[in-house]
Motif scaffolding. Structure first.
Motif, mmCIF file in Angstrom:
data_model
loop_
_atom_site.group_PDB
_atom_site.id
_atom_site.type_symbol
_atom_site.label_atom_id
_atom_site.label_comp_id
_atom_site.label_asym_id
_atom_site.label_seq_id
_atom_site.Cartn_x
_atom_site.Cartn_y
_atom_site.Cartn_z
ATOM 1 N N SER A 125 0.826 -1.199 0.000
ATOM 2 C CA SER A 125 0.000 0.000 0.000
ATOM 3 C C SER A 125 0.863 1.252 0.000
ATOM 4 O O SER A 125 0.602 2.212 -0.720
ATOM 5 N N ASP A 126 1.940 1.220 0.815
ATOM 6 C CA ASP A 126 2.857 2.362 0.857
ATOM 7 C C ASP A 126 3.533 2.562 -0.486
ATOM 8 O O ASP A 126 3.689 3.680 -0.973
ATOM 9 N N ASP A 127 3.965 1.451 -1.106
ATOM 10 C CA ASP A 127 4.647 1.544 -2.388
ATOM 11 C C ASP A 127 3.729 2.112 -3.464
ATOM 12 O O ASP A 127 4.151 2.914 -4.298
ATOM 13 N N ASN A 128 2.472 1.685 -3.445
ATOM 14 C CA ASN A 128 1.548 2.071 -4.507
ATOM 15 C C ASN A 128 0.953 3.451 -4.312
ATOM 16 O O ASN A 128 0.564 4.101 -5.277
ATOM 17 N N GLU A 129 0.869 3.895 -3.048
ATOM 18 C CA GLU A 129 0.165 5.134 -2.798
ATOM 19 C C GLU A 129 1.059 6.251 -2.271
ATOM 20 O O GLU A 129 0.995 7.370 -2.751
ATOM 21 N N ALA A 130 1.889 5.928 -1.257
ATOM 22 C CA ALA A 130 2.615 6.999 -0.577
ATOM 23 C C ALA A 130 3.867 7.431 -1.328
ATOM 24 O O ALA A 130 4.120 8.609 -1.490
ATOM 25 N N ASN A 131 4.696 6.478 -1.762
ATOM 26 C CA ASN A 131 5.989 6.821 -2.316
ATOM 27 C C ASN A 131 5.954 7.741 -3.525
ATOM 28 O O ASN A 131 6.767 8.647 -3.617
ATOM 29 N N PRO A 132 5.037 7.536 -4.483
ATOM 30 C CA PRO A 132 5.029 8.453 -5.627
ATOM 31 C C PRO A 132 4.718 9.892 -5.227
ATOM 32 O O PRO A 132 4.981 10.812 -5.977
ATOM 33 N N HIS A 133 4.141 10.111 -4.035
ATOM 34 C CA HIS A 133 3.787 11.457 -3.602
ATOM 35 C C HIS A 133 4.485 11.813 -2.292
ATOM 36 O O HIS A 133 4.028 12.694 -1.571
ATOM 37 N N SER A 134 5.569 11.126 -1.949
ATOM 38 C CA SER A 134 6.194 11.351 -0.657
ATOM 39 C C SER A 134 6.856 12.717 -0.606
ATOM 40 O O SER A 134 7.228 13.300 -1.619
ATOM 41 N N TYR A 135 6.986 13.184 0.637
ATOM 42 C CA TYR A 135 7.485 14.536 0.857
ATOM 43 C C TYR A 135 9.003 14.558 1.032
ATOM 44 O O TYR A 135 9.668 13.533 1.065
ATOM 45 N N PHE A 136 9.520 15.798 1.142
ATOM 46 C CA PHE A 136 10.923 16.049 1.494
ATOM 47 C C PHE A 136 11.903 15.390 0.522
ATOM 48 O O PHE A 136 12.906 14.801 0.931
ATOM 49 N N ALA A 137 11.627 15.462 -0.780
ATOM 50 C CA ALA A 137 12.533 14.937 -1.813
ATOM 51 C C ALA A 137 12.822 13.455 -1.634
ATOM 52 O O ALA A 137 13.921 12.992 -1.897
ATOM 53 N N GLU A 138 11.829 12.692 -1.202
ATOM 54 C CA GLU A 138 11.986 11.257 -1.052
ATOM 55 C C GLU A 138 11.113 10.475 -2.026
ATOM 56 O O GLU A 138 10.919 9.273 -1.868
ATOM 57 N N SER A 139 10.581 11.131 -3.027
ATOM 58 C CA SER A 139 9.747 10.450 -4.007
ATOM 59 C C SER A 139 10.572 9.441 -4.798
ATOM 60 O O SER A 139 11.757 9.656 -5.084
ATOM 61 N N THR A 140 9.933 8.325 -5.169
ATOM 62 C CA THR A 140 10.627 7.293 -5.952
ATOM 63 C C THR A 140 10.415 7.474 -7.458
ATOM 64 O O THR A 140 10.818 6.614 -8.233
ATOM 65 N N ARG A 141 9.814 8.573 -7.869
ATOM 66 C CA ARG A 141 9.669 8.823 -9.297
ATOM 67 C C ARG A 141 11.005 9.275 -9.882
ATOM 68 O O ARG A 141 11.863 9.830 -9.192
ATOM 69 N N VAL A 142 11.184 9.075 -11.166
ATOM 70 C CA VAL A 142 12.406 9.492 -11.856
ATOM 71 C C VAL A 142 12.352 10.996 -12.100
ATOM 72 O O VAL A 142 11.370 11.509 -12.655
ATOM 73 N N HIS A 143 13.390 11.685 -11.692
ATOM 74 C CA HIS A 143 13.454 13.140 -11.835
ATOM 75 C C HIS A 143 14.058 13.497 -13.197
ATOM 76 O O HIS A 143 15.257 13.812 -13.323
ATOM 77 N N SER A 144 13.240 13.397 -14.210
ATOM 78 C CA SER A 144 13.682 13.684 -15.574
ATOM 79 C C SER A 144 12.495 14.221 -16.376
ATOM 80 O O SER A 144 11.366 13.714 -16.230
ATOM 81 N N PRO A 145 12.737 15.257 -17.158
ATOM 82 C CA PRO A 145 13.997 16.002 -17.324
ATOM 83 C C PRO A 145 14.288 16.889 -16.115
ATOM 84 O O PRO A 145 13.375 17.177 -15.325
ATOM 85 N N LYS A 146 15.530 17.320 -16.033
ATOM 86 C CA LYS A 146 15.910 18.182 -14.914
ATOM 87 C C LYS A 146 15.840 19.635 -15.370
ATOM 88 O O LYS A 146 16.498 20.029 -16.339
ATOM 89 N N PRO A 147 15.033 20.460 -14.664
ATOM 90 C CA PRO A 147 14.947 21.886 -15.035
ATOM 91 C C PRO A 147 16.309 22.575 -14.933
ATOM 92 O O PRO A 147 17.105 22.285 -14.031
ATOM 93 N N GLU A 148 16.577 23.490 -15.838
ATOM 94 C CA GLU A 148 17.863 24.186 -15.858
ATOM 95 C C GLU A 148 18.070 25.078 -14.639
ATOM 96 O O GLU A 148 19.208 25.366 -14.255
ATOM 97 N N TYR A 149 16.980 25.537 -14.027
ATOM 98 C CA TYR A 149 17.121 26.456 -12.897
ATOM 99 C C TYR A 149 17.526 25.753 -11.599
ATOM 100 O O TYR A 149 17.769 26.409 -10.593
ATOM 101 N N ILE A 150 17.575 24.414 -11.594
ATOM 102 C CA ILE A 150 18.051 23.705 -10.399
ATOM 103 C C ILE A 150 19.577 23.662 -10.464
ATOM 104 O O ILE A 150 20.173 22.947 -11.284
ATOM 105 N N LYS A 151 20.231 24.391 -9.577
ATOM 106 C CA LYS A 151 21.678 24.586 -9.657
ATOM 107 C C LYS A 151 22.480 23.364 -9.217
ATOM 108 O O LYS A 151 23.504 23.021 -9.827
#
Length: 233
Positions: free
Chosen positions: A97-123
Motif C-alpha cells: 500500500s505504501d509503495d503504490n500510494e505513498a511513495n510516488p507522492h512522498s514529501y521532502f525529496a523522497e519520491s521514488t519517481r524518476v526526476h527527468s527532465p531536470k529543469p535548468e534552474y536547479i543549480k
C-alpha cells in the motif's frame, strides 16, 4: 492437573457404580453365604486393582500429562504459525500500500519517481557537498524537488508571509555531517540557504553507504538505484 475428558469421567462413574452392582449380583450367585462373601471380596479387590492402575498410579497420570502437554504444544505451534502468517500478510499489505500510494507522492525529496527532465534552474546535484549559510553545518545532497514538497502544516511556520516566495523555489534533502554536532541527521532546505563547497570529502552519516559508493574528487558517486532516480545529476 490434566483435564479429565468425557471418557475418563464415564470410566470413573462406572467404577463407582460397579461395587453396589457387583454386591447385588453376588447375592444371587453361588450356593451359600460364604461363597457369596468370597465372590464379593474378589470383585472388590479386582475393582480396587483396576482403579489404582488407572487413577492412583503415578505412571498413568504421567502418561496423561505427557499426552496433554503434547496436545498443548501442538496447539501453541499452530497458534504461532497463524500469528506469524497474519503479521506477514498485513505487513506485506501495508508495504504494498505504501509503495503504490505513498511513495510516488512522498514529501521532502523522497519520491521514488524518476526526476527527468531536470529543469535548468536547479543549480545543485545529488552527491555535492554543501554548507548551510545561516547554521554553518555541512552535508551532502541526496535528493531535490522543483519546489517545496512538504505537508501544508509544515509550510506555514517555516515560511512566514515575508518568505512565501521560497515555497516555489528548488528544495534539497541533506544528510547532515555528524562531525558538526548539529543535533539533526537530515534537513530539507531551499536552494538559497546553501552553497557548494569543494575539498570536503568526508561526510559522516550512518546512511552514506546507502546512497553513495565513493567520492570522485568533486562529489559523491550515487548508488545505482539513486542514479536511476536522478539520471541527469
Amino acid at each position: 492437573m490434566p483435564h479429565i475428558n468425557a471418557a475418563a469421567a464415564l470410566q470413573i462413574s462406572m467404577l463407582l457404580f460397579a461395587l453396589p452392582a457387583q454386591y447385588f449380583i453376588s447375592q444371587w450367585y453361588g450356593t451359600d453365604s460364604a461363597e457369596r462373601i468370597q465372590i464379593t471380596e474378589r470383585l472388590i479387590i479386582a475393582s480396587w486393582s483396576i482403579s489404582t492402575r488407572s487413577y492412583l498410579s503415578l505412571d498413568a497420570w504421567a502418561d496423561r500429562l505427557k499426552l496433554w502437554l503434547s496436545k498443548t504444544r501442538t496447539c501453541l505451534y499452530i497458534g504461532l504459525l497463524i500469528l506469524h502468517f497474519r503479521n506477514w500478510y498485513y505487513g506485506e499489505k501495508k508495504i504494498r500500500s505504501d509503495d503504490n500510494e505513498a511513495n510516488p507522492h512522498s514529501y521532502f525529496a523522497e519520491s521514488t519517481r524518476v526526476h527527468s527532465p531536470k529543469p535548468e534552474y536547479i543549480k545543485f546535484r545529488v552527491g555535492q557537498v554543501i554548507i548551510h549559510k545561516r547554521f554553518g553545518y555541512s552535508g551532502v545532497i541526496v535528493g531535490w524537488d522543483v519546489k517545496a514538497n512538504t505537508p501544508e502544516e509544515r509550510l506555514q511556520p517555516k515560511y512566514p508571509p515575508v518568505k512565501q516566495d521560497l515555497k516555489d523555489t528548488p528544495h534539497y534533502r541533506i544528510l547532515i555531517n555528524k562531525a558538526n554536532g548539529f543535533g539533526k541527521s537530515t534537513a530539507y532546505v531551499p536552494e538559497e540557504e546553501i552553497t557548494i563547497i569543494m575539498g570536503l570529502e568526508v561526510v559522516y552519516h550512518p546512511d552514506m553507504e546507502t546512497y553513495f559508493s565513493g567520492y570522485d574528487g568533486s562529489k559523491y558517486i550515487m548508488q545505482p538505484w539513486l542514479k536511476k532516480l536522478y539520471p541527469h545529476d
